[in-house]
Structure formats: structure tokens, C-alpha cells
Design a protein around this motif. Structure first.
Motif, PDB file in Angstrom:
ATOM      1  N   SER A 222     100.458  27.213  -2.677  1.00 46.84           N
ATOM      2  CA  SER A 222      99.152  26.549  -2.816  1.00 46.84           C
ATOM      3  C   SER A 222      98.224  27.396  -3.678  1.00 46.84           C
ATOM      4  O   SER A 222      98.457  28.591  -3.859  1.00 46.84           O
ATOM      5  CB  SER A 222      98.504  26.379  -1.434  1.00 46.84           C
ATOM      6  N   LEU A 223      97.165  26.768  -4.183  1.00 44.13           N
ATOM      7  CA  LEU A 223      96.173  27.522  -4.946  1.00 44.13           C
ATOM      8  C   LEU A 223      95.554  28.574  -4.030  1.00 44.13           C
ATOM      9  O   LEU A 223      95.466  28.377  -2.827  1.00 44.13           O
ATOM     10  CB  LEU A 223      95.096  26.572  -5.469  1.00 44.13           C
ATOM     11  N   THR A 224      95.142  29.694  -4.616  1.00 45.93           N
ATOM     12  CA  THR A 224      94.607  30.776  -3.790  1.00 45.93           C
ATOM     13  C   THR A 224      93.089  30.863  -3.880  1.00 45.93           C
ATOM     14  O   THR A 224      92.486  30.427  -4.859  1.00 45.93           O
ATOM     15  CB  THR A 224      95.183  32.132  -4.268  1.00 45.93           C
ATOM     16  N   ALA A 225      92.508  31.421  -2.839  1.00 43.17           N
ATOM     17  CA  ALA A 225      91.053  31.642  -2.812  1.00 43.17           C
ATOM     18  C   ALA A 225      90.773  32.882  -1.990  1.00 43.17           C
ATOM     19  O   ALA A 225      91.521  33.178  -1.040  1.00 43.17           O
ATOM     20  CB  ALA A 225      90.345  30.440  -2.194  1.00 43.17           C
TER      21      ALA A 225
ATOM     22  N   LEU B 158      87.685  26.776   6.160  1.00 44.96           N
ATOM     23  CA  LEU B 158      87.456  25.493   5.494  1.00 44.96           C
ATOM     24  C   LEU B 158      88.373  25.338   4.282  1.00 44.96           C
ATOM     25  O   LEU B 158      89.004  24.296   4.101  1.00 44.96           O
ATOM     26  CB  LEU B 158      86.003  25.384   5.038  1.00 44.96           C
ATOM     27  N   LEU B 159      88.506  26.389   3.465  1.00 40.84           N
ATOM     28  CA  LEU B 159      89.340  26.286   2.260  1.00 40.84           C
ATOM     29  C   LEU B 159      90.812  26.155   2.637  1.00 40.84           C
ATOM     30  O   LEU B 159      91.565  25.445   1.979  1.00 40.84           O
ATOM     31  CB  LEU B 159      89.089  27.500   1.355  1.00 40.84           C
ATOM     32  N   ARG B 160      91.217  26.769   3.754  1.00 38.73           N
ATOM     33  CA  ARG B 160      92.588  26.558   4.225  1.00 38.73           C
ATOM     34  C   ARG B 160      92.761  25.109   4.650  1.00 38.73           C
ATOM     35  O   ARG B 160      93.796  24.496   4.413  1.00 38.73           O
ATOM     36  CB  ARG B 160      92.901  27.517   5.375  1.00 38.73           C
ATOM     37  N   ASP B 161      91.722  24.563   5.249  1.00 41.60           N
ATOM     38  CA  ASP B 161      91.761  23.153   5.656  1.00 41.60           C
ATOM     39  C   ASP B 161      91.865  22.244   4.428  1.00 41.60           C
ATOM     40  O   ASP B 161      92.444  21.169   4.488  1.00 41.60           O
ATOM     41  CB  ASP B 161      90.494  22.817   6.453  1.00 41.60           C
TER      42      ASP B 161
ATOM     43  N   GLN C 233      95.419  28.697  -0.097  1.00 41.51           N
ATOM     44  CA  GLN C 233      95.851  29.937   0.559  1.00 41.51           C
ATOM     45  C   GLN C 233      94.617  30.836   0.507  1.00 41.51           C
ATOM     46  O   GLN C 233      94.425  31.588  -0.435  1.00 41.51           O
ATOM     47  CB  GLN C 233      97.029  30.506  -0.257  1.00 41.51           C
ATOM     48  N   ALA C 234      93.731  30.704   1.509  1.00 41.84           N
ATOM     49  CA  ALA C 234      92.430  31.378   1.452  1.00 41.84           C
ATOM     50  C   ALA C 234      92.384  32.585   2.378  1.00 41.84           C
ATOM     51  O   ALA C 234      92.911  32.533   3.493  1.00 41.84           O
ATOM     52  CB  ALA C 234      91.324  30.400   1.832  1.00 41.84           C
ATOM     53  N   THR C 235      91.766  33.679   1.890  1.00 43.87           N
ATOM     54  CA  THR C 235      91.634  34.913   2.675  1.00 43.87           C
ATOM     55  C   THR C 235      90.237  35.484   2.528  1.00 43.87           C
ATOM     56  O   THR C 235      89.768  35.672   1.399  1.00 43.87           O
ATOM     57  CB  THR C 235      92.654  35.959   2.172  1.00 43.87           C
TER      58      THR C 235
ATOM     59  N   LYS D  89      87.801  20.603  -3.441  1.00 44.70           N
ATOM     60  CA  LYS D  89      88.697  19.449  -3.622  1.00 44.70           C
ATOM     61  C   LYS D  89      88.687  18.993  -5.082  1.00 44.70           C
ATOM     62  O   LYS D  89      89.729  18.646  -5.645  1.00 44.70           O
ATOM     63  CB  LYS D  89      88.298  18.326  -2.672  1.00 44.70           C
ATOM     64  N   SER D  90      87.548  19.062  -5.740  1.00 46.55           N
ATOM     65  CA  SER D  90      87.540  18.633  -7.150  1.00 46.55           C
ATOM     66  C   SER D  90      88.313  19.638  -8.000  1.00 46.55           C
ATOM     67  O   SER D  90      89.050  19.256  -8.907  1.00 46.55           O
ATOM     68  CB  SER D  90      86.102  18.473  -7.653  1.00 46.55           C
ATOM     69  N   LEU D  91      88.214  20.917  -7.650  1.00 45.17           N
ATOM     70  CA  LEU D  91      88.982  21.939  -8.387  1.00 45.17           C
ATOM     71  C   LEU D  91      90.483  21.697  -8.194  1.00 45.17           C
ATOM     72  O   LEU D  91      91.273  21.790  -9.136  1.00 45.17           O
ATOM     73  CB  LEU D  91      88.594  23.324  -7.846  1.00 45.17           C
ATOM     74  N   LEU D  92      90.845  21.325  -6.983  1.00 47.56           N
ATOM     75  CA  LEU D  92      92.260  21.053  -6.662  1.00 47.56           C
ATOM     76  C   LEU D  92      92.762  19.889  -7.534  1.00 47.56           C
ATOM     77  O   LEU D  92      93.843  19.953  -8.122  1.00 47.56           O
ATOM     78  CB  LEU D  92      92.324  20.669  -5.177  1.00 47.56           C
TER      79      LEU D  92
END
Ligand code: B12
Length: 306
Positions: free
Chosen positions: A167-170, A190-193, A197-199, A285-288
């Protein structure tokens, strides 16, 4: 009805809450599946938090949450979020971790979008707690204990999330002088939701190190949480360096937090400033979508192009 966790409910009431027969309910109590307490008169009672825990563990939809003082599951309406925020604030101020946790999970596992749970329930409950403290109707320890309870609950929510590999990372966090941890943990969950792949990198990180993190981790999205700014000039200088690092790694930079005044936002170049988690979700979501479109167009076989 006083909706506190230690409000005991009779098996008859719990049967109505769960929408099951009283005999099934009594059988579950007999089998010890549902923890009960006894009144002085020997009557069996079940605490609200135990009812919610039991229902969640057995995948039983709570038919009448209002009998527990909880909002209906179905719709995350304004009034339901308001009621949940008040209920959560009371549970947190009382240090009632199990009810606080159940309220959050009840909503998260119901139909309440995570961003609304964060903006309209948890943040609102802390505004209530902050007002109580400001007018000396709450102690500092109650505020801090509430933070700890919600931090643990959000960690548990994070543990229940799965993000598909690739997945895209953040990543993101707070800069030097900012000790607030709730907001950056919220951004992570929220970004994981949203499928990233957010940390969260944590709090009070020097800008040099944030810049290093961007170059080394090359996230698709980088967030900066700014609930408190020690020195605005230093902050702006730091944001400029973070922004150019993001430009170099083609990371989208988004920032949020009560300390981001309109004057500061004007001076933060190439930074998307948002007011709440719902706006972060919209941005993410728009970036995705952009990335997915780019990906699918790059996978178009050359010969198919007209
Ligand atoms: C909890 C709290 C703390 C805790 C935080 C603990 C933790 N683990 O995070 C601690 C103890 C650290 C703290 C410290 C201080 N605090 Co304090 N704190 C609060 C309190 C009670 C709740 C704030 C909170 O966390 N709310 C929950 C979060 C989720 O809500 P939120 O911040 O509103 O965030 C929402 C949006 O703004 C947005 N958002 C915010 N950040 C971000 C980031 C991103 C990336 C995104 C997308 C969105 C986003 O989305 C969130 C969800 O909707 C408020 C009271 C209040 N009324 O809010 C006082 C309050 C904010 N604190 C205040 C002050 C003054 C301080 C101190 C400066 C006190 C001092 N002199 O030391 C210190 C500063 C510490 C520091 N150097 O960072 C004042 C601020 C006044 C002002 N004008 O801004 C308040 C309002 C109290 C008061 N009534 O005076 N505090």
C-alpha cells in the motif's frame, strides 16, 4: 437512564438490549459467558460495559443501544455524535476505561466513519473535558488520565486494522516543543483506515530529523501535527525545510492543529492545511485515486494507445 458503565442492568433488561430471549440470556449468565454481579438482595445484574463487550465478542448486534444510554448504531448523526461525546467525556472524567473503550469500539465497529469518530466524538469529548478543567470542575490528573485511556484505546483500534502489503506509505508527527500525541496517533489510525501503510513517528521531533525521515522513508504522504508551537519563526523555517524535502521525494505534505493560525497558514508554502480528520481523509483518498490512476495508465500496454 444514567448510561455509566457501572449502571447495573437486570438480565431482563439486557435481553431487551440484545434483542434475545430472557432464557437465552440467563443461560449465558449461568455458563459464565456474561459476567454478572449480585445486589445486596442477591439479584443478578450486568454492567453496561460487559453487555457491550459480550455483544462485540459474539458478533451480536445490539438491538436497543439506547437502553444502555448509547446512541443508535445505524447512523452517525450529529445528535448521536454529540450524545456519544458527552457520554465519553463523562466516562473519561470518571476514569472508566472499560466504558470509554466500549463507546469508541461500539462506534468504530458500527457505522460511524473513523474520521467522524475522531472529530465529532473524541475531539469533542476533550473539548468538554478542557472546558471542565478551565472552570475548575475537573482536575489536571483527570485530563491526563483521559489522554492515557484514549491513547491505549486508539492503539487497540490500530492493532485491529490490517493494511495490505504494497500500500502507499505515510508517516508524520509533531515538531520540537509539541508534546501532543493524540492527534498524530489519530492521523496514523485514520490513514491506515484509508488504506495507507501509515506510521506515526511520535512527538517533539527536531525539524532536522523530520527532514531526514522524509528523505529516508520517502512517504507518499507526510503529515505535520501542530497543536502547540513554541516559536513561530523557527516553526516556519522548519516547515520550509520539510516542504522542500517533500518536494524532493514527491511526498504530499499535509498539516493540521489548533496552533496553525490563518497568518501562519498563509506563510506555509506547498503545505495543505486541514482543520480536522475528515479533511485529512478527503485529502488522502484523493491522493490514493491519483496514484491508482497513474498506476493503471502506466500499466496500459503501449500498443493499445490510439
Ligand atoms: C489534552 C491536552 C493537553 C495534553 C495533551 C496530551 C496528549 N497526550 O496529547 C498536554 C498535557 C500535553 C497539554 C499540554 C499543554 N497544553 Co493542553 N490541552 C489539552 C486539552 C485538554 C485537549 C486537547 C486534545 O488533545 N484534544 C483532542 C484532539 C484530538 O483534538 P484537537 O486538538 O482539537 O484536534 C482536532 C483538530 O484540531 C484536528 N487536528 C489537530 N491536530 C491535527 C493534526 C493533523 C495532522 C490533522 C490532519 C488534524 C489535526 O483534528 C483533531 C480531531 O478533530 C485542551 C483543552 C481543549 N479545549 O481542547 C488543552 C489546551 C489545548 N491546552 C492548552 C495549553 C495552553 C497547554 C500548554 C501550553 C500548557 C502549558 N503552559 O504548559 C501545554 C503545551 C504542551 C506542549 N509543549 O506541547 C490550552 C490551549 C490554549 C490555546 N489558546 O490554544 C487548552 C485549550 C487548555 C485551556 N483551556 O487553556 N495539553
Amino acid at each position: 437512564m444514567n448510561p455509566s458503565a457501572d449502571h447495573p442492568h437486570s438480565p431482563k433488561q439486557v435481553a431487551r438490549v440484545l434483542g434475545v430471549s430472557e432464557s437465552s440470556l440467563k443461560r449465558w449468565c449461568d455458563q459464565g459467558l456474561l459476567q454478572t454481579t449480585r445486589t445486596a438482595g442477591g439479584h443478578r445484574k450486568v454492567l453496561a460495559a460487559e453487555v457491550i463487550r459480550f455483544a462485540r465478542d459474539r458478533g451480536i448486534t445490539i438491538a436497543s443501544p439506547e437502553l444502555l444510554g448509547l446512541p443508535p448504531l445505524a447512523t452517525a448523526t450529529e445528535s448521536n455524535c454529540e450524545r456519544s461525546a458527552c457520554l465519553l467525556a463523562e466516562a473519561l472524567l470518571a476514569g472508566d476505561e472499560s466504558l470509554s473503550r466500549e463507546i469508541v469500539f461500539h462506534l468504530a465497529l458500527g457505522n460511524c466513519p473513523v474520521a467522524r469518530l475522531f472529530d465529532d466524538v473524541i475531539a469533542r469529548s476533550f473539548a468538554i473535558i478542557g472546558d471542565r478543567w478551565a472552570c475548575q470542575r475537573a482536575e489536571v490528573y483527570q485530563e491526563r488520565r483521559s489522554c492515557e485511556i484514549i491513547l491505549r484505546t486508539l492503539m487497540e483500534l490500530r492493532k485491529s486494522q490490517t493494511v495490505s502489503p504494497g500500500s502507499l506509505t505515510a508517516c508524520g508527527g509533531t515538531a520540537t516543543g509539541n508534546l501532543y500525541s493524540l492527534q498524530t496517533l489519530m492521523a496514523e489510525v485514520l490513514l491506515r483506515d484509508c488504506g495507507y501503510q501509515a506510521t506515526s513517528l511520535g512527538t517533539a521531533i527536531p525539524f532536522d530529523s523530520l527532514v531526514q525521515a522524509i528523505h529516508e522513508l520517502r512517504p507518499t504522504l507526510f503529515w505535520l501535527s501542530a497543536a502547540h508551537i513554541l516559536d513561530e519563526a523557527e516553526f516556519l523555517e522548519g516547515v520550509t525545510r520539510v516542504s522542500s524535502a517533500c518536494a524532493a521525494t514527491q511526498s504530499a505534505l499535509v498539516a493540521g492543529g489548533r496552533a496553525l493560525t490563518p497568518q501562519l497558514r498563509e506563510q506555509m508554502i506547498d503545505v495543505t492545511c486541514v482543520d480536522n480528520m475528515q479533511q485529512l481523509a478527503g485529502f488522502a483518498k484523493s491522493l490514493l485515486r491519483v496514484h491508482r490512476r497513474t498506476l493503471s495508465s502506466s500499466q496500459q500496454p503501449a500498443d493499445r494507445t490510439p
